[in-house]
Scaffold this active site. Structure first.
Site, PDB file in Angstrom:
ATOM      1  N   GLU A 124       0.801  -1.223   0.000  1.00  0.00           N
ATOM      2  CA  GLU A 124       0.000   0.000   0.000  1.00  0.00           C
ATOM      3  C   GLU A 124       0.834   1.274   0.000  1.00  0.00           C
ATOM      4  O   GLU A 124       0.449   2.281  -0.599  1.00  0.00           O
ATOM      5  CB  GLU A 124      -0.950  -0.012   1.204  1.00  0.00           C
ATOM      6  N   ASP A 136     -15.299  -9.282   8.708  1.00  0.00           N
ATOM      7  CA  ASP A 136     -13.851  -9.060   8.605  1.00  0.00           C
ATOM      8  C   ASP A 136     -13.215  -8.717   9.953  1.00  0.00           C
ATOM      9  O   ASP A 136     -12.015  -8.857  10.130  1.00  0.00           O
ATOM     10  CB  ASP A 136     -13.543  -7.943   7.597  1.00  0.00           C
TER      11      ASP A 136
END
Length: 311
Positions: free
Chosen positions: A58, A117
């Site tokens: 990222e 999640d």
């Protein structure tokens, strides 16, 4: 009565990117190996030569976007909110924010509505983090129409911006002729007993709450504020002066998000009581989206309860 159409704002993001690609050759998309989840695969299918996968890296996504922006392109950098705002914060701050580069950071899977999640991916701090970066515009759409209009507006905006999109499908309540403007809110329902200011997935919950309250003789003004920074001071101050009490609703920590932005405006110019509905100073937990939202009070029923108690 026909059921209201539901679309996830991450889907809206992918569709808007494809529309942008057709009219602006400078638009490029950079992803962190999540094109399917972030829906940038829609853009990749149409313009493969302008889609770049940096892999699960990222910080490299943000650095690459900064480099492309410095060459005159309009990069849309995409990954999950936890990684865009969290893992890559230093690169966003120093390589994008500090030189004020024209990068559009578009983060999906924001907030606790990612459900199963769990806490590691339920990013409820991203808006607060991005708002601290000088010159960064920060936005969160309420439905499909606002999300698509927001992406197009971001492409026209000069400078860095952060847009948060959701994973789950949400009701589409805006008409196609809705005219979104960066930094401007909208009154969705008039009322003077109290003002409910919301954004993101909580805007529709606020609408539903106001409808329930109206049946009990309480007329709540509902305001959608898609741009947290810069916030629409005029619409907030009008609500404070005319409604006297304000409730803010957000799928984000009550620290540093929409509620905090509203309070910052009011403490300087028109102090009125404010109650903030959002994630308290806690982490999330795993579970089905709707159940998790209710666990944290992010639902119309709790807005109704808090409003009646507040009044």
């Amino acid at each position: 009565m026909a059921e209201m159409k539901k679309i996830a704002t991450r889907e809206s993001y992918g569709n808007a990117l494809k529309e942008l690609g057709a009219v602006n050759e400078k638009v490029v998309v950079i992803d962190a190996d999540l094109a399917g989840s972030t829906k940038t695969a829609v853009f990749r299918s149409a313009y493969p030569e302008r889609h770049f996968n940096c892999g699960i890296a990222e910080c490299n996504v943000m650095g690459t976007a900064a480099g492309m922006a410095s060459m005159g392109l309009v990069p849309f950098a995409s990954t999950f909110a936890m990684f865009a705002a969290g893992r890559a914060f230093e690169i966003v701050r120093n390589s994008i924010g500090y030189p004020h580069l024209n990068v559009k950071i578009c983060a999906t899977h924001g907030g606790i509505s990612v459900g199963e999640d769990g806490a590691s991916h339920q990013c409820c701090e991203d808006i607060a983090l991005m708002c601290t970066i000088p010159g960064m515009t920060v936005m969160s759409p309420a439905d499909d129409v606002e999300a698509r209009k927001m992406v197009h507006a971001a492409a026209e905006l000069e400078g860095p911006c952060y847009i948060r999109f959701g994973r789950a499908a949400v009701p589409v309540f805006h008409e196609e002729n809705y005219d979104f403007k960066v930094g401007k809110g909208e009154v969705l329902k008039e009322g003077n007993d109290i003002a409910i200011i919301a954004n993101g997935v909580m805007t529709y919950e606020a609408i539903q709450a106001a409808q329930q309250l109206e049946k009990e003789g309480i007329n709540a003004r509902v305001i959608n504020i898609g741009t947290i920074k810069p916030i629409d001071r005029e619409i907030v101050l009008a609500a404070a002066k005319e409604c006297k009490k304000i409730i803010t609703c957000e799928e984000h920590s009550v620290i540093g998000g929409l509620g905090a932005a509203v309070c910052e405006v009011l403490e300087e110019e028109c102090a009125v009581p404010v109650r903030r509905i959002g994630v308290k100073d806690v982490f999330g937990h795993s579970g089905p989206m709707l159940e998790v939202m209710k666990d944290f009070g992010l639902c119309a029923d709790n807005i109704v309860k808090q409003t009646k108690d507040f009044l």
